[in-house]
Design a protein around this motif. Sequence first.
Motif, short mmCIF file in Angstrom:
data_model
loop_
_atom_site.label_atom_id
_atom_site.label_comp_id
_atom_site.label_asym_id
_atom_site.label_seq_id
_atom_site.Cartn_x
_atom_site.Cartn_y
_atom_site.Cartn_z
N VAL A 4 0.87 -1.18 0.00
CA VAL A 4 0.00 0.00 0.00
C VAL A 4 0.90 1.23 0.00
N ASN A 5 0.82 2.02 -1.07
CA ASN A 5 1.68 3.21 -1.21
C ASN A 5 1.06 4.41 -0.52
N MET A 6 1.82 5.07 0.34
CA MET A 6 1.37 6.25 1.05
C MET A 6 2.38 7.38 0.83
N VAL A 7 1.89 8.53 0.33
CA VAL A 7 2.75 9.71 0.20
C VAL A 7 2.83 10.40 1.56
N ILE A 8 4.04 10.72 2.01
CA ILE A 8 4.22 11.40 3.29
C ILE A 8 5.10 12.63 3.09
N PRO A 9 5.00 13.63 3.97
CA PRO A 9 5.86 14.81 3.87
C PRO A 9 7.28 14.48 4.31
N MET A 10 8.02 13.79 3.44
CA MET A 10 9.32 13.22 3.80
C MET A 10 10.33 14.27 4.25
N THR A 11 10.36 15.42 3.55
CA THR A 11 11.35 16.45 3.89
C THR A 11 11.16 16.93 5.32
N VAL A 12 9.89 17.20 5.69
CA VAL A 12 9.60 17.69 7.04
C VAL A 12 9.93 16.62 8.09
N ILE A 13 9.51 15.37 7.85
CA ILE A 13 9.73 14.30 8.81
C ILE A 13 11.22 14.00 8.97
N ASN A 14 11.96 14.00 7.85
CA ASN A 14 13.40 13.76 7.93
C ASN A 14 14.10 14.82 8.77
N LEU A 27 12.81 16.69 11.14
CA LEU A 27 12.47 16.50 12.55
C LEU A 27 13.26 15.34 13.15
N CYS A 28 13.36 14.24 12.39
CA CYS A 28 14.08 13.06 12.89
C CYS A 28 15.55 13.39 13.16
N ILE A 29 16.17 14.05 12.20
CA ILE A 29 17.60 14.37 12.35
C ILE A 29 17.83 15.34 13.49
N THR A 30 16.93 16.34 13.62
CA THR A 30 17.09 17.35 14.67
C THR A 30 16.91 16.75 16.06
N HIS A 31 15.93 15.86 16.21
CA HIS A 31 15.57 15.39 17.56
C HIS A 31 16.06 13.98 17.89
N THR A 32 16.38 13.18 16.86
CA THR A 32 16.84 11.80 17.15
C THR A 32 18.19 11.49 16.52
N HIS A 33 18.72 12.44 15.72
CA HIS A 33 20.03 12.30 15.08
C HIS A 33 20.11 11.14 14.08
N LYS A 34 18.95 10.77 13.52
CA LYS A 34 18.92 9.80 12.43
C LYS A 34 17.72 10.10 11.55
N ASP A 35 17.81 9.72 10.27
CA ASP A 35 16.71 10.04 9.36
C ASP A 35 15.56 9.04 9.51
N PHE A 36 14.45 9.33 8.80
CA PHE A 36 13.24 8.52 8.92
C PHE A 36 13.48 7.08 8.48
N LYS A 37 14.25 6.89 7.40
CA LYS A 37 14.51 5.54 6.90
C LYS A 37 15.23 4.71 7.95
N SER A 38 16.16 5.31 8.65
CA SER A 38 16.89 4.60 9.71
C SER A 38 15.96 4.28 10.88
N ALA A 39 15.03 5.22 11.18
CA ALA A 39 14.07 5.00 12.27
C ALA A 39 13.18 3.80 11.97
N VAL A 40 12.74 3.69 10.70
CA VAL A 40 11.91 2.54 10.30
C VAL A 40 12.71 1.25 10.38
N ALA A 41 13.95 1.31 9.90
CA ALA A 41 14.82 0.11 9.89
C ALA A 41 15.07 -0.44 11.29
N SER A 42 15.06 0.43 12.29
CA SER A 42 15.33 -0.01 13.65
C SER A 42 14.04 -0.29 14.44
#
Length: 558
Positions: A318-328, A330-345
């Motif tokens: 199921v394909n879902m479009v998400i605001p990737m730039t904004v989420i990335n 936020l992830c880098i600023t607050h968790t020091h990793k991008d969204f793809k890495s967050a999903v992988a872990s």
Amino acid sequence: MAKNSSYLLVAAIDFGTTYSGYAFSLKYAFDKDPLTIDANQAWNAGEKQLLSLKTPTCLLLDSYKQFDSFGYEAESKYAEIVMENEQDNYYYFHRFKMSLHTNKNVSKDMLLKDITGKSMPAIDVFTLSIMAMKNHLMSNLVTRGTGVEMTDIRWVLTVPAIWTDNAKQFMRKCRKGNMMGNSAGIPKDNLLLALEPEAASIYCQYLRTDKLTGIEPGFTMSEPGTKYMIVDLGGGTADITVHEKISDGCLKELCGANGGNCGGTSVDSEYIQMLVSILGESLIEIFKHENPESYLDLIREFETKKKNNHIFTGYKKVNMVIPMTVINKLCITHTHKDFKSAVASSKFSDSIVIRGDKVRIDPAIFKKLFFFVGGFSTCGLVQEAVRREFPNCRVIIPFDPDLAVLKGAVLFGHTLDLISSRISRFTYGISFNPKFNSEIHDIKHRKFIDGFWRCRHAFDKIVEKDTIISIGATFKRSYKPQKDYSKTWFKIYASENYNPVHTTEDGCVFLGKVGIDLSNSKSRQGLEVEFTFGNTELGLTAIETETGIKCDAQFALI
């Protein structure tokens, strides 16, 4: 009950958890073709340029708690306000209807918190929202040149059948507003409340068979003896009622309305919880408050997908479009990793794949979001589940299920006598002080009053739960009012038990007080009070036993 029998137009407002809208029809048009119903088609979803039959149920107020905007306009303006960091100067409310279902002690003084935690009276939030839709409708009528005035309109406001009586009374009070001077501007005698699944049932009575899916040759809704269940799966609640078509063309209820808070917004919550498990709750809250427009786009994308009847047929993901730039960011600023890495872990590493600005979700994971809760009628997944669980039942869906309640509410306004009877959902009664009986009453309620030992807070049963009540049926009781007062009060209660003894026991809820004006009374010998429970709202009239004079009775919400 609306008394304006000389109405020219019926206007219905479907006040939903997620989306709201209105529809209307002129009386002469209904007489020619009942399905000649106009629904507003000009709700514009801002930059998306999406014309919609409904608008989001969200309200924006300024720093003085005065109306600013409603619906798509409120969504867009609030997103701009957040970008300018001015949200502390505004109040923004959305998806607040469920507060009347989840709060069992609804009162005129209850408060709602906006998205930033600021509070204001709930009755003003609801009143201003209804006012916004009423004003939009009136402007629409002026543009069309109908010449119809407010006093010519019979208004219908939809409410869930499973709501408590004080929640329904709260919605009626919203026509007048509260201490802040807000008013929806709808005359008291021009307003009806329609139960949502009943409205949908009425709508289905008028539909041609070619406007229904799931029917078999020869099937007709108009055949006397036809029994069916109406399942109204909305944004906030699943609201269910069962009707039978009887020989005079009317509908009778076969069992009391039932349901719960398991509508489409619960599915949205499960989707957000999946994101919380990946990103953490604090990051989702930051995303919601700092980037409301992107967060809104995320929810809208999910709402579109969850209603798609084909996403589970032959699709590997199921394909879902998400605001990737904004989420990335936020992830880098607050968790020091991008969204793809967050999903992988996360625990979803094997079921969610990132491709550009899309997430590709395994259908099995997507399905689990639904089976935690109920669903909604346009979702193919829910339709499939119902057919599978009830293989011997015919599942019928109108072509436009999103508008069934709204258009049915208009038809209800034209055909007030179409529902012949309802089932009482509760045992109703009033608080009174009979002589104390140790075999019946609890000793803690015994008190010496007027020369007798009496039982305080005793439950005087008027209607028992599950009783079949004809529309307009009255239940009479005789009472002797106090001689030294210009008004006498009755405290009305509803109980989930069949034979409550005291109004203080578990399952018993105080609905409010009814005041009977005795200032013009010619006699204090007694009152004959008539309680009406068969309509969509409680009713009460009082007549002096000796003179036959009718006394004014007013229901006061707690």
